[in-house]
Design a protein around this motif. Structure first.
Motif, mmCIF file in Angstrom:
data_model
loop_
_atom_site.group_PDB
_atom_site.id
_atom_site.type_symbol
_atom_site.label_atom_id
_atom_site.label_comp_id
_atom_site.label_asym_id
_atom_site.label_seq_id
_atom_site.Cartn_x
_atom_site.Cartn_y
_atom_site.Cartn_z
ATOM 1 N N GLN A 148 0.816 -1.221 0.000
ATOM 2 C CA GLN A 148 0.000 0.000 0.000
ATOM 3 C C GLN A 148 0.844 1.263 0.000
ATOM 4 N N ASP A 149 2.116 1.131 0.386
ATOM 5 C CA ASP A 149 3.012 2.298 0.392
ATOM 6 C C ASP A 149 3.393 2.730 -1.028
ATOM 7 N N ARG A 150 3.152 1.843 -1.978
ATOM 8 C CA ARG A 150 3.649 2.104 -3.314
ATOM 9 C C ARG A 150 2.968 3.309 -3.971
ATOM 10 N N ASP A 151 3.623 3.842 -5.013
ATOM 11 C CA ASP A 151 3.086 4.991 -5.744
ATOM 12 C C ASP A 151 1.661 4.724 -6.202
ATOM 13 N N GLN A 152 0.809 5.715 -6.062
ATOM 14 C CA GLN A 152 -0.551 5.638 -6.586
ATOM 15 C C GLN A 152 -0.491 5.462 -8.097
ATOM 16 N N GLY A 153 -1.438 4.741 -8.653
ATOM 17 C CA GLY A 153 -1.516 4.649 -10.103
ATOM 18 C C GLY A 153 -0.870 3.401 -10.669
ATOM 19 N N GLU A 154 -0.038 2.698 -9.873
ATOM 20 C CA GLU A 154 0.569 1.451 -10.370
ATOM 21 C C GLU A 154 -0.013 0.271 -9.611
ATOM 22 N N ASP A 155 -1.296 0.364 -9.285
ATOM 23 C CA ASP A 155 -1.871 -0.633 -8.384
ATOM 24 C C ASP A 155 -2.957 -1.488 -9.044
ATOM 25 N N ARG A 156 -2.926 -1.604 -10.379
ATOM 26 C CA ARG A 156 -3.997 -2.350 -11.045
ATOM 27 C C ARG A 156 -4.059 -3.795 -10.542
ATOM 28 N N TYR A 157 -2.914 -4.483 -10.485
ATOM 29 C CA TYR A 157 -2.934 -5.876 -10.017
ATOM 30 C C TYR A 157 -3.253 -5.961 -8.524
ATOM 31 N N GLU A 158 -2.743 -4.991 -7.777
ATOM 32 C CA GLU A 158 -2.994 -4.987 -6.331
ATOM 33 C C GLU A 158 -4.496 -4.987 -6.035
ATOM 34 N N ARG A 159 -5.296 -4.367 -6.916
ATOM 35 C CA ARG A 159 -6.743 -4.240 -6.688
ATOM 36 C C ARG A 159 -7.531 -5.470 -7.122
ATOM 37 N N MET A 160 -6.851 -6.542 -7.489
ATOM 38 C CA MET A 160 -7.585 -7.711 -8.017
ATOM 39 C C MET A 160 -8.153 -8.633 -6.941
ATOM 40 N N GLY A 161 -7.981 -8.325 -5.679
ATOM 41 C CA GLY A 161 -8.667 -9.085 -4.638
ATOM 42 C C GLY A 161 -7.816 -10.172 -4.002
ATOM 43 N N ARG A 162 -8.189 -10.504 -2.761
ATOM 44 C CA ARG A 162 -7.379 -11.437 -1.982
ATOM 45 C C ARG A 162 -7.374 -12.851 -2.550
ATOM 46 N N ASP A 163 -8.521 -13.316 -3.057
ATOM 47 C CA ASP A 163 -8.563 -14.685 -3.588
ATOM 48 C C ASP A 163 -7.643 -14.802 -4.801
ATOM 49 N N PHE A 164 -7.662 -13.781 -5.651
ATOM 50 C CA PHE A 164 -6.742 -13.765 -6.793
ATOM 51 C C PHE A 164 -5.305 -13.870 -6.298
ATOM 52 N N HIS A 165 -4.942 -13.072 -5.297
ATOM 53 C CA HIS A 165 -3.553 -13.062 -4.827
ATOM 54 C C HIS A 165 -3.178 -14.364 -4.117
ATOM 55 N N LYS A 166 -4.166 -15.027 -3.522
ATOM 56 C CA LYS A 166 -3.871 -16.342 -2.925
ATOM 57 C C LYS A 166 -3.551 -17.361 -4.015
ATOM 58 N N ARG A 167 -4.285 -17.287 -5.131
ATOM 59 C CA ARG A 167 -3.976 -18.203 -6.246
ATOM 60 C C ARG A 167 -2.595 -17.892 -6.828
ATOM 61 N N VAL A 168 -2.254 -16.603 -6.892
ATOM 62 C CA VAL A 168 -0.938 -16.212 -7.407
ATOM 63 C C VAL A 168 0.168 -16.779 -6.509
ATOM 64 N N ARG A 169 -0.022 -16.640 -5.196
ATOM 65 C CA ARG A 169 1.003 -17.150 -4.272
ATOM 66 C C ARG A 169 1.174 -18.659 -4.429
ATOM 67 N N ALA A 170 0.041 -19.374 -4.453
ATOM 68 C CA ALA A 170 0.107 -20.830 -4.624
ATOM 69 C C ALA A 170 0.741 -21.174 -5.966
ATOM 70 N N GLY A 171 0.467 -20.348 -6.973
ATOM 71 C CA GLY A 171 1.046 -20.579 -8.293
ATOM 72 C C GLY A 171 2.558 -20.480 -8.280
ATOM 73 N N PHE A 172 3.079 -19.447 -7.646
ATOM 74 C CA PHE A 172 4.539 -19.313 -7.566
ATOM 75 C C PHE A 172 5.160 -20.528 -6.858
ATOM 76 N N LEU A 173 4.489 -20.992 -5.793
ATOM 77 C CA LEU A 173 5.043 -22.142 -5.061
ATOM 78 C C LEU A 173 4.986 -23.401 -5.919
ATOM 79 N N ASP A 174 3.937 -23.532 -6.722
ATOM 80 C CA ASP A 174 3.839 -24.686 -7.620
ATOM 81 C C ASP A 174 4.924 -24.622 -8.700
ATOM 82 N N ILE A 175 5.144 -23.442 -9.245
ATOM 83 C CA ILE A 175 6.208 -23.261 -10.243
ATOM 84 C C ILE A 175 7.552 -23.661 -9.631
ATOM 85 N N ALA A 176 7.784 -23.243 -8.391
ATOM 86 C CA ALA A 176 9.056 -23.556 -7.719
ATOM 87 C C ALA A 176 9.219 -25.057 -7.520
ATOM 88 N N THR A 177 8.126 -25.735 -7.189
ATOM 89 C CA THR A 177 8.192 -27.190 -7.002
ATOM 90 C C THR A 177 8.508 -27.886 -8.318
#
Ligand SMILES: Nc1ncnc2c1ncn2[C@@H]1O[C@H](COP(=O)(O)OP(=O)(O)OP(=O)(O)O)[C@@H](O)[C@H]1O
Ligand SMILES: [Mg+2]
Length: 212
Positions: A148-177
């Motif tokens: 949230q500290d980041r510059d205003q205006g570069e937050d399009r992905y940040e606004r995509m919601g918590r469930d989206f970001h949970k899938r993203v996190r799990a995705g990165f971990l799956d890629i790593a595996t």
């Protein structure tokens, strides 16, 4: 001349990528390693123009495949104008995000067919792959509150919601595996110093160095 090493940082919003890229660049430069810092989307003047289309505006402004094509358009510019020339000159390249972010965000996050992303990837990137990918792993809550500290205006992905970001996190971990030789997961909930200490250990081990 030997080609430079290509190191990418990946992870969700606010996981500390930009902070740790800065630390890694300072460390490498202090040890006489010629390295450049770059980022995605962006990393070249033409890629930065495309970046603005992706990081600003309404979350639903693009069709899913358009969003993927824009990322790969920017990536193609970044690779041809910045990354490949540097590596060929023997310069190390440290990139704040790269292709794993497209698989995590557009594939795992939006649910887009990963085989299609793979085809686009092959067409634009070929077989170029990072020598090392550091995946900074953090809870969605902590990451988003830091971001949230980041510059205003570069937050399009940040606004995509918590469930989206949970899938993203799990995705990165799956890629790593699935690509554990290239990808190393770093616990990004630690202090900046402790995260960087883990990164130093991984860079030394993975790239066969003994830098202190
Ligand atoms: N280990 C840490 N502990 C606490 N705060 C941190 C840590 N690392 C970074 N921060 C702070 O969290 C915020 C986000 O960090 P940073 O910008 O490096 O993350 P990022 O992964 O690049 O985020 P984004 O995905 O938004 O680009 C910054 O204010 C930074 O100073
Ligand atoms: Mg950042």
């Amino acid at each position: 001349m030997a080609t430079g090493k290509f190191i990418t940082f990946e992870g969700g919003e606010g996981s500390g990528k930009s902070t740790q890229v800065t630390r890694l660049l300072e460390w490498l430069e202090d040890r006489g390693i010629d390295a450049i810092r770059t980022r995605e989307p962006g990393g070249a003047p033409s890629g930065e123009v495309i970046r603005r289309l992706l990081v600003e505006g309404d979350t639903d402004r693009w069709q899913p495949v358009t969003e993927i094509l824009l990322h790969y358009a920017a990536r193609t510019e970044h690779l041809s104008r910045t990354v490949v020339p540097a590596l060929e000159a023997g310069t190390w390249v440290v990139s704040d995000r790269f292709a794993d972010s497209t698989f995590a965000y557009q594939g795992y996050g939006h649910g887009f067919d990963q085989d299609v992303i793979n085809q686009i990837h092959t067409a634009c990137v070929g077989d170029l792959s990072p020598d090392l990918t550091l995946i900074l792993d953090i809870s969605v809550e902590t990451g988003l509150s830091r971001a949230q500290d980041r510059d205003q205006g570069e937050d399009r992905y940040e606004r995509m919601g918590r469930d989206f970001h949970k899938r993203v996190r799990a995705g990165f971990l799956d890629i790593a595996t699935k690509d554990s030789a290239r990808c190393k997961v770093i616990n990004a909930e630690q202090t900046v110093e402790d995260v960087f200490s883990d990164i130093q250990s991984v860079v030394n081990a993975q790239l066969g160095l003994s830098l202190s």
